[in-house]
Design a protein around this motif. Structure first.
Motif, PDB file in Angstrom:
ATOM      1  N   TYR A 241       9.389  30.619  20.664  1.00 33.76           N
ATOM      2  CA  TYR A 241      10.247  31.376  19.755  1.00 33.76           C
ATOM      3  C   TYR A 241      11.687  31.170  20.215  1.00 33.76           C
ATOM      4  CZ  TYR A 241       5.687  33.388  18.822  1.00 33.76           C
ATOM      5  OH  TYR A 241       4.349  33.538  18.526  1.00 33.76           O
ATOM      6  N   ASP A 242      12.316  30.133  19.645  1.00 27.96           N
ATOM      7  CA  ASP A 242      13.692  29.780  20.013  1.00 27.96           C
ATOM      8  C   ASP A 242      13.862  29.627  21.521  1.00 27.96           C
ATOM      9  OD1 ASP A 242      14.575  29.678  17.386  1.00 27.96           O
ATOM     10  OD2 ASP A 242      14.955  31.826  17.326  1.00 27.96           O
ATOM     11  N   MET A 243      12.929  28.944  22.156  1.00 25.80           N
ATOM     12  CA  MET A 243      13.065  28.629  23.577  1.00 25.80           C
ATOM     13  C   MET A 243      14.175  27.595  23.736  1.00 25.80           C
ATOM     14  SD  MET A 243      11.370  30.018  26.070  1.00 25.80           S
ATOM     15  CE  MET A 243      11.434  28.691  27.259  1.00 25.80           C
ATOM     16  N   THR A 244      15.195  27.953  24.491  1.00 24.96           N
ATOM     17  CA  THR A 244      16.384  27.102  24.605  1.00 24.96           C
ATOM     18  C   THR A 244      16.661  26.775  26.067  1.00 24.96           C
ATOM     19  OG1 THR A 244      17.339  28.140  22.640  1.00 24.96           O
ATOM     20  CG2 THR A 244      18.837  26.885  24.065  1.00 24.96           C
ATOM     21  N   THR A 245      16.762  25.485  26.342  1.00 28.36           N
ATOM     22  CA  THR A 245      17.142  25.015  27.677  1.00 28.36           C
ATOM     23  C   THR A 245      18.437  24.226  27.555  1.00 28.36           C
ATOM     24  OG1 THR A 245      14.847  24.893  28.465  1.00 28.36           O
ATOM     25  CG2 THR A 245      16.470  23.570  29.641  1.00 28.36           C
ATOM     26  N   VAL A 246      19.399  24.550  28.411  1.00 32.09           N
ATOM     27  CA  VAL A 246      20.688  23.848  28.408  1.00 32.09           C
ATOM     28  C   VAL A 246      20.911  23.230  29.784  1.00 32.09           C
ATOM     29  CG1 VAL A 246      23.186  24.032  28.103  1.00 32.09           C
ATOM     30  CG2 VAL A 246      21.651  25.468  26.721  1.00 32.09           C
ATOM     31  N   TRP A 247      21.106  21.919  29.792  1.00 38.57           N
ATOM     32  CA  TRP A 247      21.459  21.186  31.012  1.00 38.57           C
ATOM     33  C   TRP A 247      22.940  20.834  30.946  1.00 38.57           C
ATOM     34  CZ3 TRP A 247      17.960  20.624  34.861  1.00 38.57           C
ATOM     35  CH2 TRP A 247      16.604  20.722  34.549  1.00 38.57           C
ATOM     36  N   ASP A 248      23.648  21.052  32.039  1.00 44.12           N
ATOM     37  CA  ASP A 248      25.088  20.774  32.071  1.00 44.12           C
ATOM     38  C   ASP A 248      25.406  19.924  33.305  1.00 44.12           C
ATOM     39  OD1 ASP A 248      27.863  20.766  32.087  1.00 44.12           O
ATOM     40  OD2 ASP A 248      28.013  22.841  31.379  1.00 44.12           O
ATOM     41  N   TRP A 249      25.865  18.678  33.054  1.00 43.16           N
ATOM     42  CA  TRP A 249      26.205  17.745  34.124  1.00 43.16           C
ATOM     43  C   TRP A 249      27.719  17.685  34.382  1.00 43.16           C
ATOM     44  CZ3 TRP A 249      22.358  16.849  30.588  1.00 43.16           C
ATOM     45  CH2 TRP A 249      21.099  16.505  31.075  1.00 43.16           C
ATOM     46  N   THR A 250      28.503  18.508  33.738  1.00 41.68           N
ATOM     47  CA  THR A 250      29.960  18.369  33.784  1.00 41.68           C
ATOM     48  C   THR A 250      30.491  18.383  35.217  1.00 41.68           C
ATOM     49  OG1 THR A 250      30.084  19.476  31.637  1.00 41.68           O
ATOM     50  CG2 THR A 250      32.128  19.279  32.898  1.00 41.68           C
ATOM     51  N   GLN A 251      30.041  19.329  36.031  1.00 38.28           N
ATOM     52  CA  GLN A 251      30.567  19.431  37.396  1.00 38.28           C
ATOM     53  C   GLN A 251      30.132  18.263  38.263  1.00 38.28           C
ATOM     54  OE1 GLN A 251      30.080  23.317  39.164  1.00 38.28           O
ATOM     55  NE2 GLN A 251      30.568  22.564  41.230  1.00 38.28           N
ATOM     56  N   TRP A 252      29.032  17.620  37.892  1.00 35.96           N
ATOM     57  CA  TRP A 252      28.543  16.501  38.689  1.00 35.96           C
ATOM     58  C   TRP A 252      29.586  15.395  38.792  1.00 35.96           C
ATOM     59  CZ3 TRP A 252      27.804  11.310  38.030  1.00 35.96           C
ATOM     60  CH2 TRP A 252      27.007  10.662  38.957  1.00 35.96           C
ATOM     61  N   TYR A 253      30.401  15.213  37.749  1.00 33.20           N
ATOM     62  CA  TYR A 253      31.418  14.163  37.764  1.00 33.20           C
ATOM     63  C   TYR A 253      32.526  14.443  38.773  1.00 33.20           C
ATOM     64  CZ  TYR A 253      29.135  12.450  33.564  1.00 33.20           C
ATOM     65  OH  TYR A 253      28.210  11.965  32.672  1.00 33.20           O
TER      66      TYR A 253
END
Length: 428
Positions: free
Chosen positions: A315-327
């Protein structure tokens, strides 16, 4: 995290992961609103640990969304355009097949028997489109023979050059293929459209299998299924966004005379949006992937004469991956998990119930060490999961004493559920 039980899914994913209003041709969220069952009461530390194990694995199910059928969708889209596609599905299929022998058999049958037929139909569509581009006319063709060494097959359809809409229908009657020794019966239809602009392009495709059966030796594959894929890509010199959607409704089954697997989709809907932007000087401002899963999937298998089944509803299972800081530090990746999932397994082993996941603090992954070093989740209001700096995890249920686990694998061993073709929860 290794694949658990007898299913690799798809998931994938995947795979994926999946059509919201089936027959609509698009992908991604936006289907009918679904109401989740009441959240399961968690009163003991053991229940909390099992729920926590399910929560971390549910993120894998989202990340692997559509993998089992996503490969077919990518082939189907090739009928519309040569535009770049992610190609994640086949890699996830390979990971699942390596870790799950029964699912590996199903994937092998799909790729050996069904995928070539979709590819031949897509190739016919490509040829038709190439011959008629620029005519601004609607062209009908067929029915033409579909290659069979005995029996019969036919293919017909239309292409509208003004709208880039295409339709295909392929019918098989005891169509024998000497190359793989298979006999096919049933119908396959493909319809879709494609739009090309100066800085963006998009496409959508619906693929339907009606009473489609492929038999070779002791192997049988049957599909009564409608699936769709869609993509939109928008790009500029410094900013790139792509959205991929997959949805499915219906069932597909595989048997080799020893083991059998069936997968039933109930308005399964998966979407992934990736955003990448720079500041014009090659400094990355954002690199983020958002994945959403809604709908249900049921796996059933007979393995060595033992019957098992697993059902997952999202039911609207949402996963967000953020690589911004990795740079900047070449180490940090963050993840959030929010939404609701229900899980049911027969025979009952653990964690059957409905769970609401909320990210209080994003999970921080150390890509150099390969484990999470910070973050906090809440499940069903009273169960807290804390990711510690040494990679360990602490689960606390209400006023009960905290329970510690050495790492994610140790936690997930409390209640292993289906892995959707992803070998590990970590982003490395």
């Amino acid at each position: 995290m290794e694949a658990k039980r007898f299913f690799g899914w798809a998931g994938a994913s995947t795979l994926v992961v999946v059509l919201s209003a089936c027959g609509g041709g698009g992908g991604g969220s936006g289907g009918d609103e679904r109401t989740a069952p009441p959240a399961t009461t968690i009163s003991s530390s053991s229940q909390g640990s099992q729920a926590a194990a399910g929560a971390t694995q549910s993120a894998n199910v989202v990340t692997g969304g559509g993998s089992q059928l996503g490969g077919l969708g990518e082939i189907g889209l090739s009928a519309l355009t040569a535009a770049p596609k992610k190609g994640h599905s086949l890699a996830r299929q390979r990971a699942a097949a390596e870790s799950d022998p029964v699912f590996g058999k199903a994937i092998s049958m799909q790729n050996r028997l069904l995928a070539p037929r979709v590819k031949k139909a897509a190739g016919r569509a490509q040829a038709l489109r190439a011959a008629k581009v620029g005519t601004q006319t609607v062209t009908a063709f067929g029915p033409d023979p579909f290659p069979c060494d005995s029996g019969s097959g036919s293919i017909s359809g239309t292409f509208d050059d003004a709208t880039n809409n295409i339709t295909l229908t392929v019918t098989f009657v005891d169509c024998f293929d000497a190359f793989d020794g298979s006999t096919t019966n049933g119908t396959m239809t493909l319809s879709g459209t494609f739009t090309d602009g100066t800085s963006s392009f998009s496409g959508s495709m619906t693929l339907t299998f009606t009473n489609l059966t492929i038999v070779t030796g002791s192997e049988t594959m049957t599909a009564n299924l409608t699936m769709g894929t869609s993509f939109t890509i928008s790009t500029s010199f410094t900013d790139y966004t792509d959205t991929f959607g997959f949805n499915a409704d219906g069932a597909i089954s595989f048997s080799d005379g020893v083991d059998s697997v069936s997968i039933t989709y109930d308005a399964m809907d998966y979407s992934a949006t990736e955003r990448y932007a720079e500041d014009g000087s090659a400094n990355v401002l954002i690199d983020k992937l958002t994945e959403v899963m809604d709908g249900g999937v049921t796996f059933a298998a007979v393995v060595l004469s033992v019957s098992v089944s697993q059902s997952l509803d999202f039911y609207d299972m949402t996963t967000v991956w953020d690589w911004t800081q990795w740079y900047t530090d070449f180490t940090t990746i963050t993840q959030t998990i929010n939404g609701t999932f229900s899980y049911s397994e027969t025979p009952v082993v653990c964690a059957n119930g409905t769970y609401v996941i909320v990210t209080n603090t994003p999970i921080t992954w150390d890509s150099m060490q390969g484990f999470a070093t910070a973050g906090q989740l809440t499940i069903n209001s009273n169960t807290i999961i804390v990711f510690n700096s040494d990679g360990s995890i602490t689960v606390t249920v209400g006023a009960n004493a905290p329970v510690d686990f050495t790492d994610v694998s140790d936690l997930e061993a409390e209640c292993p559920i289906s892995d959707p073709g992803m070998a590990d929860l970590s982003p490395t």
